[in-house]
Design a protein around this motif. Structure first.
Motif, PDB file in Angstrom:
ATOM      1  N   ALA A  40       0.757  -1.226  -0.226  1.00  0.00           N
ATOM      2  CA  ALA A  40      -0.090   0.120  -0.059  1.00  0.00           C
ATOM      3  C   ALA A  40       0.909   1.205  -0.090  1.00  0.00           C
ATOM      4  CB  ALA A  40      -0.945  -0.168   1.176  1.00  0.00           C
ATOM      5  N   LEU A  41       1.937   1.236   0.624  1.00  0.00           N
ATOM      6  CA  LEU A  41       2.833   2.423   0.883  1.00  0.00           C
ATOM      7  C   LEU A  41       3.609   2.747  -0.483  1.00  0.00           C
ATOM      8  CD1 LEU A  41       4.276   1.966   4.530  1.00  0.00           C
ATOM      9  CD2 LEU A  41       3.054   3.755   3.625  1.00  0.00           C
ATOM     10  N   GLU A  42       3.874   1.525  -0.992  1.00  0.00           N
ATOM     11  CA  GLU A  42       4.796   1.561  -2.221  1.00  0.00           C
ATOM     12  C   GLU A  42       3.820   2.159  -3.523  1.00  0.00           C
ATOM     13  OE1 GLU A  42       7.726  -1.484  -4.194  1.00  0.00           O
ATOM     14  OE2 GLU A  42       5.875  -2.187  -4.773  1.00  0.00           O
ATOM     15  N   GLU A  43       2.723   1.719  -3.490  1.00  0.00           N
ATOM     16  CA  GLU A  43       1.511   2.131  -4.337  1.00  0.00           C
ATOM     17  C   GLU A  43       1.483   3.614  -4.114  1.00  0.00           C
ATOM     18  OE1 GLU A  43      -1.529  -0.730  -4.474  1.00  0.00           O
ATOM     19  OE2 GLU A  43      -0.286  -2.211  -5.546  1.00  0.00           O
ATOM     20  N   ALA A  44       1.071   4.045  -2.989  1.00  0.00           N
ATOM     21  CA  ALA A  44       0.589   5.380  -2.644  1.00  0.00           C
ATOM     22  C   ALA A  44       1.622   6.239  -2.758  1.00  0.00           C
ATOM     23  CB  ALA A  44       0.126   5.163  -1.031  1.00  0.00           C
ATOM     24  N   PHE A  45       2.751   6.053  -2.654  1.00  0.00           N
ATOM     25  CA  PHE A  45       3.925   7.005  -2.945  1.00  0.00           C
ATOM     26  C   PHE A  45       4.649   6.958  -4.163  1.00  0.00           C
ATOM     27  CE2 PHE A  45       3.199   7.296   1.622  1.00  0.00           C
ATOM     28  CZ  PHE A  45       3.096   8.303   1.785  1.00  0.00           C
ATOM     29  N   GLN A  46       3.955   5.897  -4.909  1.00  0.00           N
ATOM     30  CA  GLN A  46       4.619   5.490  -6.308  1.00  0.00           C
ATOM     31  C   GLN A  46       5.935   5.380  -6.339  1.00  0.00           C
ATOM     32  OE1 GLN A  46       2.917   8.168  -9.043  1.00  0.00           O
ATOM     33  NE2 GLN A  46       0.921   8.481  -8.178  1.00  0.00           N
ATOM     34  N   CYS A  47       6.570   4.657  -5.415  1.00  0.00           N
ATOM     35  CA  CYS A  47       8.008   4.472  -5.363  1.00  0.00           C
ATOM     36  C   CYS A  47       8.517   3.107  -6.279  1.00  0.00           C
ATOM     37  CB  CYS A  47       8.243   3.792  -3.808  1.00  0.00           C
ATOM     38  SG  CYS A  47       7.804   4.952  -2.304  1.00  0.00           S
ATOM     39  N   ALA A  48       9.674   3.397  -6.696  1.00  0.00           N
ATOM     40  CA  ALA A  48      10.442   2.206  -7.567  1.00  0.00           C
ATOM     41  C   ALA A  48      10.395   1.103  -6.682  1.00  0.00           C
ATOM     42  CB  ALA A  48      11.581   2.725  -7.816  1.00  0.00           C
ATOM     43  N   SER A  49      10.803   1.231  -5.381  1.00  0.00           N
ATOM     44  CA  SER A  49      10.739   0.079  -4.427  1.00  0.00           C
ATOM     45  C   SER A  49      10.494   0.569  -2.787  1.00  0.00           C
ATOM     46  CB  SER A  49      11.959  -0.798  -4.500  1.00  0.00           C
ATOM     47  OG  SER A  49      13.160  -0.087  -4.029  1.00  0.00           O
ATOM     48  N   PHE A  50       9.586  -0.264  -2.344  1.00  0.00           N
ATOM     49  CA  PHE A  50       9.602   0.245  -0.909  1.00  0.00           C
ATOM     50  C   PHE A  50       9.788  -1.028  -0.295  1.00  0.00           C
ATOM     51  CE2 PHE A  50       7.648   0.969   3.226  1.00  0.00           C
ATOM     52  CZ  PHE A  50       7.735   2.370   3.188  1.00  0.00           C
ATOM     53  N   THR A  51      10.925  -1.203   0.803  1.00  0.00           N
ATOM     54  CA  THR A  51      11.155  -2.372   1.368  1.00  0.00           C
ATOM     55  C   THR A  51      11.150  -2.114   2.815  1.00  0.00           C
ATOM     56  OG1 THR A  51      13.679  -1.980   1.409  1.00  0.00           O
ATOM     57  CG2 THR A  51      12.866  -3.479  -0.346  1.00  0.00           C
ATOM     58  N   TRP A  52      10.915  -3.158   3.510  1.00  0.00           N
ATOM     59  CA  TRP A  52      10.567  -3.144   5.050  1.00  0.00           C
ATOM     60  C   TRP A  52      11.821  -3.764   5.832  1.00  0.00           C
ATOM     61  CZ3 TRP A  52       5.354  -1.971   6.698  1.00  0.00           C
ATOM     62  CH2 TRP A  52       5.108  -1.654   8.019  1.00  0.00           C
ATOM     63  N   VAL A  53      12.603  -3.308   6.523  1.00  0.00           N
ATOM     64  CA  VAL A  53      13.823  -3.957   7.355  1.00  0.00           C
ATOM     65  C   VAL A  53      13.311  -4.052   8.807  1.00  0.00           C
ATOM     66  CG1 VAL A  53      16.072  -4.109   7.993  1.00  0.00           C
ATOM     67  CG2 VAL A  53      15.345  -3.350   5.626  1.00  0.00           C
ATOM     68  N   PRO A  54      13.194  -5.140   9.724  1.00  0.00           N
ATOM     69  CA  PRO A  54      12.855  -5.369  11.026  1.00  0.00           C
ATOM     70  C   PRO A  54      14.103  -4.838  11.951  1.00  0.00           C
ATOM     71  CG  PRO A  54      13.051  -7.404  10.051  1.00  0.00           C
ATOM     72  CD  PRO A  54      13.232  -6.673   9.029  1.00  0.00           C
ATOM     73  N   HIS A  55      13.946  -3.820  12.754  1.00  0.00           N
ATOM     74  CA  HIS A  55      15.275  -3.514  13.477  1.00  0.00           C
ATOM     75  C   HIS A  55      16.001  -4.370  14.167  1.00  0.00           C
ATOM     76  CE1 HIS A  55      11.966  -3.126  16.441  1.00  0.00           C
ATOM     77  NE2 HIS A  55      12.819  -3.010  17.201  1.00  0.00           N
ATOM     78  N   ASN A  56      15.159  -5.433  14.615  1.00  0.00           N
ATOM     79  CA  ASN A  56      15.930  -6.504  15.500  1.00  0.00           C
ATOM     80  C   ASN A  56      16.636  -7.248  14.595  1.00  0.00           C
ATOM     81  OD1 ASN A  56      13.909  -7.694  14.223  1.00  0.00           O
ATOM     82  ND2 ASN A  56      12.979  -8.775  16.071  1.00  0.00           N
ATOM     83  N   ARG A  57      17.040  -7.017  13.364  1.00  0.00           N
ATOM     84  CA  ARG A  57      18.104  -7.818  12.493  1.00  0.00           C
ATOM     85  C   ARG A  57      19.378  -6.853  12.026  1.00  0.00           C
ATOM     86  NH1 ARG A  57      15.089 -11.510   9.646  1.00  0.00           N
ATOM     87  NH2 ARG A  57      17.050 -12.423   9.022  1.00  0.00           N
ATOM     88  N   PRO A  58      20.201  -7.118  13.189  1.00  0.00           N
ATOM     89  CA  PRO A  58      21.409  -6.345  12.968  1.00  0.00           C
ATOM     90  C   PRO A  58      22.166  -6.534  11.579  1.00  0.00           C
ATOM     91  CG  PRO A  58      21.423  -7.143  15.054  1.00  0.00           C
ATOM     92  CD  PRO A  58      20.328  -7.866  14.281  1.00  0.00           C
ATOM     93  N   ARG A  59      22.266  -7.455  11.273  1.00  0.00           N
ATOM     94  CA  ARG A  59      22.957  -7.849   9.592  1.00  0.00           C
ATOM     95  C   ARG A  59      22.178  -7.052   8.580  1.00  0.00           C
ATOM     96  NH1 ARG A  59      26.190  -7.007   6.658  1.00  0.00           N
ATOM     97  NH2 ARG A  59      26.450  -8.309   4.861  1.00  0.00           N
ATOM     98  N   LEU A  60      20.727  -6.961   8.615  1.00  0.00           N
ATOM     99  CA  LEU A  60      19.980  -6.421   7.804  1.00  0.00           C
ATOM    100  C   LEU A  60      20.195  -4.941   7.772  1.00  0.00           C
ATOM    101  CD1 LEU A  60      16.798  -8.397   7.903  1.00  0.00           C
ATOM    102  CD2 LEU A  60      18.408  -8.406   5.874  1.00  0.00           C
ATOM    103  N   LEU A  61      20.249  -4.335   8.896  1.00  0.00           N
ATOM    104  CA  LEU A  61      20.500  -2.897   9.125  1.00  0.00           C
ATOM    105  C   LEU A  61      22.142  -2.590   8.581  1.00  0.00           C
ATOM    106  CD1 LEU A  61      19.120  -2.120  12.531  1.00  0.00           C
ATOM    107  CD2 LEU A  61      18.055  -1.359  10.650  1.00  0.00           C
ATOM    108  N   GLN A  62      22.799  -3.481   8.888  1.00  0.00           N
ATOM    109  CA  GLN A  62      24.154  -3.365   8.356  1.00  0.00           C
ATOM    110  C   GLN A  62      24.167  -3.171   6.915  1.00  0.00           C
ATOM    111  OE1 GLN A  62      27.249  -5.871   9.627  1.00  0.00           O
ATOM    112  NE2 GLN A  62      28.688  -5.218   8.451  1.00  0.00           N
ATOM    113  N   SER A  63      23.588  -4.154   6.299  1.00  0.00           N
ATOM    114  CA  SER A  63      23.461  -4.411   4.666  1.00  0.00           C
ATOM    115  C   SER A  63      22.551  -2.915   4.224  1.00  0.00           C
ATOM    116  CB  SER A  63      22.554  -5.645   4.375  1.00  0.00           C
ATOM    117  OG  SER A  63      22.120  -5.446   2.841  1.00  0.00           O
ATOM    118  N   LEU A  64      21.645  -2.500   4.898  1.00  0.00           N
ATOM    119  CA  LEU A  64      20.892  -1.225   4.487  1.00  0.00           C
ATOM    120  C   LEU A  64      21.823  -0.113   4.345  1.00  0.00           C
ATOM    121  CD1 LEU A  64      18.485   0.191   3.907  1.00  0.00           C
ATOM    122  CD2 LEU A  64      17.866   0.485   6.296  1.00  0.00           C
ATOM    123  N   GLY A  65      22.688  -0.130   5.499  1.00  0.00           N
ATOM    124  CA  GLY A  65      23.598   0.951   5.462  1.00  0.00           C
ATOM    125  C   GLY A  65      24.684   0.936   4.156  1.00  0.00           C
ATOM    126  N   GLU A  66      25.038  -0.424   3.920  1.00  0.00           N
ATOM    127  CA  GLU A  66      25.959  -0.404   2.961  1.00  0.00           C
ATOM    128  C   GLU A  66      25.110  -0.158   1.497  1.00  0.00           C
ATOM    129  OE1 GLU A  66      27.058  -4.552   3.317  1.00  0.00           O
ATOM    130  OE2 GLU A  66      28.278  -4.155   5.231  1.00  0.00           O
TER     131      GLU A  66
END
Length: 126
Positions: A40-66
């Motif tokens: 719904a968020l991706e469509e409403a804001f017409q984003c090329a991509s809208f991904t969601w990263v849980p904050h309790n996953r340190p490796r995913l946060l590190q990957s997001l930073g990269e």
């Protein structure tokens, strides 16, 4: 519980900040990942991509930073479930906007957070 008004799932076509989100890569950090809300968020804001990263996953946060440092992310939204200490590495790794979403994580909440952020930037001449 998300207090977002489910009826407001569209952003008006004349919304003044569309050019800053339309076609962009946006990532939401924190809270419970809800696929129907992500879509719904991706469509409403017409984003090329809208991904969601849980904050309790340190490796995913590190990957997001990269990814952000490499220019593969345009906007990072951080919801109220994420502590500032959890976003410090992101803030150091990138210059992309990191925008706090204080009230829920539906269309209205994200729209309000973007308006506040871009409104402050315009007021400061940035």
């Amino acid at each position: 519980v998300d207090v977002d008004d489910e009826r407001e799932s569209k952003v008006p076509e004349d919304w003044p900040h569309f050019s800053r989100v339309r076609g962009k890569s946006v990532v939401m950090v924190g809270g419970e990942v809800r696929e129907e809300r992500r879509v719904a968020l991706e469509e409403a804001f017409q984003c090329a991509s809208f991904t969601w990263v849980p904050h309790n996953r340190p490796r995913l946060l590190q990957s997001l930073g990269e990814r952000a440092a490499q220019g593969n992310v345009d906007i990072i939204l951080v919801n109220k479930f994420v502590a500032h200490s959890e976003t410090e590495a992101l803030e150091r790794a990138t210059t992309v906007p990191i925008i706090g979403v204080r009230q829920g994580y539906g269309v209205t909440a994200v729209k309000t957070a973007l308006e506040e952020y871009f409104g402050r930037r315009a007021a400061s001449g940035a």
